[in-house]
Design an enzyme around this catalytic site. Structure first.
Site, PDB file in Angstrom:
ATOM      1  N   HIS A   1      89.005 -21.357  53.460  1.00 51.44           N
ATOM      2  CA  HIS A   1      89.437 -21.312  51.992  1.00 51.44           C
ATOM      3  C   HIS A   1      90.341 -22.544  51.619  1.00 51.44           C
ATOM      4  O   HIS A   1      91.400 -22.435  51.937  1.00 51.44           O
ATOM      5  CB  HIS A   1      90.122 -19.915  51.574  1.00 51.44           C
ATOM      6  CG  HIS A   1      90.550 -19.847  50.388  1.00 51.44           C
ATOM      7  ND1 HIS A   1      89.439 -19.864  49.421  1.00 51.44           N
ATOM      8  CD2 HIS A   1      91.609 -19.595  49.620  1.00 51.44           C
ATOM      9  CE1 HIS A   1      89.806 -19.529  48.118  1.00 51.44           C
ATOM     10  NE2 HIS A   1      91.131 -19.527  48.152  1.00 51.44           N
TER      11      HIS A   1
ATOM     12  N   SER B   1      90.820 -22.502  44.545  1.00 51.86           N
ATOM     13  CA  SER B   1      90.974 -20.983  44.491  1.00 51.86           C
ATOM     14  C   SER B   1      91.402 -20.394  43.075  1.00 51.86           C
ATOM     15  O   SER B   1      90.572 -20.995  42.336  1.00 51.86           O
ATOM     16  CB  SER B   1      92.172 -20.635  45.571  1.00 51.86           C
ATOM     17  OG  SER B   1      92.093 -19.280  45.588  1.00 51.86           O
TER      18      SER B   1
ATOM     19  N   ASP C   1      84.405 -19.767  53.741  1.00 49.11           N
ATOM     20  CA  ASP C   1      85.499 -19.518  52.984  1.00 49.11           C
ATOM     21  C   ASP C   1      85.713 -17.767  53.297  1.00 49.11           C
ATOM     22  O   ASP C   1      84.732 -17.086  52.684  1.00 49.11           O
ATOM     23  CB  ASP C   1      85.347 -19.625  51.623  1.00 49.11           C
ATOM     24  CG  ASP C   1      86.323 -19.438  50.679  1.00 49.11           C
ATOM     25  OD1 ASP C   1      87.289 -18.659  51.177  1.00 49.11           O
ATOM     26  OD2 ASP C   1      86.804 -20.228  49.800  1.00 49.11           O
TER      27      ASP C   1
END
Ligand SMILES: *[C@@H]1O[C@H](CO)[C@@H](O)[C@H](O)[C@H]1NC(C)=O
Ligand SMILES: *[C@@H]1O[C@H](CO)[C@@H](O)[C@H](O)[C@H]1NC(C)=O
Ligand SMILES: *[C@@H]1O[C@H](CO)[C@@H](O)[C@H](O)[C@H]1NC(C)=O
Ligand SMILES: *[C@@H]1O[C@H](CO)[C@@H](O)[C@H](O)[C@H]1NC(C)=O
Ligand SMILES: *[C@@H]1O[C@H](CO)[C@@H](O)[C@H](O)[C@H]1NC(C)=O
Ligand SMILES: *[C@@H]1O[C@H](CO)[C@@H](O)[C@H](O)[C@H]1NC(C)=O
Ligand SMILES: *[C@@H]1O[C@H](CO)[C@@H](O)[C@H](O)[C@H]1NC(C)=O
Ligand SMILES: *[C@@H]1O[C@H](CO)[C@@H](O)[C@H](O)[C@H]1NC(C)=O
Length: 522
Positions: free
Chosen positions: A454, A188, A415
């Site tokens: 994610h 991320s 995601d």
């Protein structure tokens, strides 16, 4: 937790320095304000993320230092954790941020320690000396309300570099030798940190795992707020409506990749799956525990479609990708139904805070007032003001390639925080610069994980140990052809896949759809 002063600990062997006696490293353009090092011998790790080490961690030297960049007046905390000599694998492995935090001390480093790595994490000064939660992004504004470019620069790439310089110097002091190999691994914001490190400081790391990278970080945090803007100005569908569409989208797109396995495995289907957005209009779907139902209206279908396809300029040009088909619709299009039956939008905290603190620079802005025109303006403003630091302008990998570095990216195809098409687009930019897919593959490989959200979670399997894959590439020259992935799905059945090297695709050859060997890469 007992913390023992290491100067009385006799397990530490020559030729290095005792844990309690480490001295401040020199960090260019920064001043180390304080340093403390203590041996920690009974730290118990409680993991926050799947795959992390659980339980008693091997003893390590906990070095904490604070530094400042003159002019910025920041207080940056760096933690470097050093396994004892006998447990050290001779390597350094850094990690980075998530959300609007530059790094969060704790669980991930414990896992690295247990694997024998010396490791580091830094808050980048974004906690304002441990007085605010960095995740809320309020650190981005100075007291006078202007953008704090010094802290933005810390987040962009400066603090990971400073922590790496500090770590390498402390490793040299503690063990009496430099790390044989240095790695970076993050997801991320931490994935973006990996790419930024490769571009800005090509010699910091030999190998990098940049997972679900928050690249194009000036774009998607704005466009991800589009569903909320739509709903604030029309109607918020009960969340069960989004769930019904998610199910319908998976039922439509999943078989088109050749295997009906509950996973949409072909990245091209993000844009090409022929979803009939009106199929559910006029149908009644179950909603809530009490046997209630909701009728799907044309407006609901339009909101779901627009949330999936992404916002468009008035001339029809796509601003940025929407929520990928098959992904959960929260947080981007989250809603909640109140006790009196009214459904209201629930703004995603991250994107709300981005708009308030990075873009409009008004921490108390009522985001429910934002119109589509305001959002378009915010998109332009974000690219102009935030783009130069957090956008992609600086991500040229030429130096990294020349230095012999190896990097891999993996990202979930569903995601629901960062549209995976960004990672595909970035890889295509790299291919163009270096002369095609084969040339890019020499140092930068990308893998997409069907059904994964994610960084983790979802119905599909996530990679088991991508850092080991990059280490094998760096140390033995075995470039990863595929990434092994295995996780329990939403029914708690273990599913595995060999994730293919983009642009290759996972292709069904027959057999049990839950096992990797039933698929090949084409
Ligand atoms: C490491 O040291 C810092 C500073 O003394 C302390 O705040 C932190 O809790 C320590 N970490 C562990 C795991 O002991
Ligand atoms: C940071 O916080 C610590 C502990 O509260 C304090 O001793 C120190 O003076 C602070 N540093 C700055 C620069 O304000
Ligand atoms: C959905 O997108 C189209 C095309 O941009 C737009 O005309 C329409 O108003 C949007 N619908 C809603 C509910 O915002
Ligand atoms: C859904 O629509 C049908 C037909 O128009 C109607 O009979 C039914 O009462 C509606 N259900 C709800 C929950 O509004
Ligand atoms: C969606 O909203 C509900 C109700 O406020 C909340 O409990 C849930 O955590 C939200 N989901 C996400 C992913 O933020
Ligand atoms: C339901 O409750 C919310 C929050 O208290 C209120 O704003 C809204 O007006 C209420 N709606 C109805 C139909 O009573
Ligand atoms: C949104 O647009 C309106 C109309 O142009 C403007 O008055 C308002 O200030 C904008 N909101 C923000 C937060 O900029
Ligand atoms: C999932 O399966 C594993 C192994 O079969 C079991 O130990 C675990 O408790 C299950 N988890 C849930 C949430 O059902």
């Amino acid at each position: 937790m007992d913390v023992v002063q290491s100067s009385v600990y006799i397990g530490r062997q020559t030729p290095g320095t005792l844990c309690g006696s480490l001295i401040a490293p020199v960090i260019p353009l920064a001043e180390v304000v304080a340093i403390q090092s203590t041996l920690v011998s009974n730290y118990v790790n409680t993991p926050t993320y799947p795959g992390e080490y659980t339980g008693l961690v091997d003893p390590f030297c906990n070095v904490t230092l604070s530094l400042t960049h003159p002019g910025v007046k920041d207080t940056v905390w760096v933690q470097v954790w050093l396994p004892l000599e006998d447990n050290w694998n001779g390597r350094y492995s850094a990690t980075g941020g998530s959300g609007f935090a530059n790094g969060v001390p704790g669980e991930y480093p414990a896992t690295q320690i247990q694997r024998g790595y010396a490791t580091s994490v830094t808050d980048g000064g974004l906690t304002l000396n441990n007085t605010v939660e960095a995740q809320l992004a309020t650190w981005s504004l100075r007291e006078d309300g202007s953008l704090n470019y010094g802290l933005l620069l810390n987040l962009a790439w400066r603090s990971i570099h400073d922590a790496t310089v500090a770590s390498k110097a402390l490793i040299q002091q503690f063990y009496g030798r430099a790390p044989e190999y240095s790695y970076y691994s993050g997801c991320s914001q931490g994935g973006r940190h990996g790419i930024a490190a490769a571009a800005k400081y090509p010699k910091d790391f030999d190998g990098i795992v940049a997972a679900a990278p928050a690249i194009f970080a000036d774009k998607f945090p704005v466009t991800s707020f589009y569903p909320q803007v739509m709903m604030s100005h029309s109607e918020a569908p009960p969340f069960c409506v989004f769930e019904a569409f998610q199910k319908d989208i998976i039922a439509t797109c999943d078989p088109l990749d050749g295997a009906t396995d509950g996973l949409i495995s072909d990245i091209d289907l993000i844009e090409s799956c022929p979803i009939d957005w009106n199929a559910l209009v006029g149908t009644e779907v179950p909603c809530g525990q009490g046997g209630q139902t909701v009728n799907i209206t044309q407006l609901y279908a339009d909101i779901v479609r627009n949330s999936t396809e992404g916002p468009r300029y008035p001339d029809g040009t796509l601003m940025w990708y929407g929520n990928p088909p098959g992904a959960f619709f929260d947080p981007v299009a989250n809603t909640t139904t109140l006790a009196n039956g009214t459904t209201v939008p629930v703004p995603a905290l991250l994107w709300m805070q981005y708009l308030r603190n990075f873009v409009f620079q008004d921490p108390t802005l009522d985001v429910s007032t934002l119109t589509f025109e305001n959002l378009t303006y915010a998109f332009e403003k974000s690219m102009a003001e935030i783009g130069p630091v957090l956008g992609n302008q600086q991500y040229d990998l030429a130096g990294f390639e020349k230095a012999g570095g190896k990097m891999l990216t993996w990202a979930g195809l569903v995601d629901n925080y960062i549209p995976p098409m960004g990672a595909a687009l970035y890889r295509e930019i790299v291919e163009e610069q270096f002369g095609g897919a084969a040339a890019a593959d020499e140092f930068y490989r990308v893998f997409f994980a069907p059904g994964v959200g994610h960084c983790f979670g979802g119905n599909g399997p996530a990679p088991v140990d991508p850092l080991a894959a990059v280490a094998a590439w760096v140390e033995n020259g075995t470039a990863p052809d595929f990434l092994f992935a295995s996780s329990p799905n939403l029914q708690n059945v273990t599913v595995s896949r060999n994730l293919c090297r983009f642009p290759q695709k996972i292709t069904y050859v027959g057999g049990d759809v839950n096992v990797a060997s039933s698929f090949t890469c084409v």
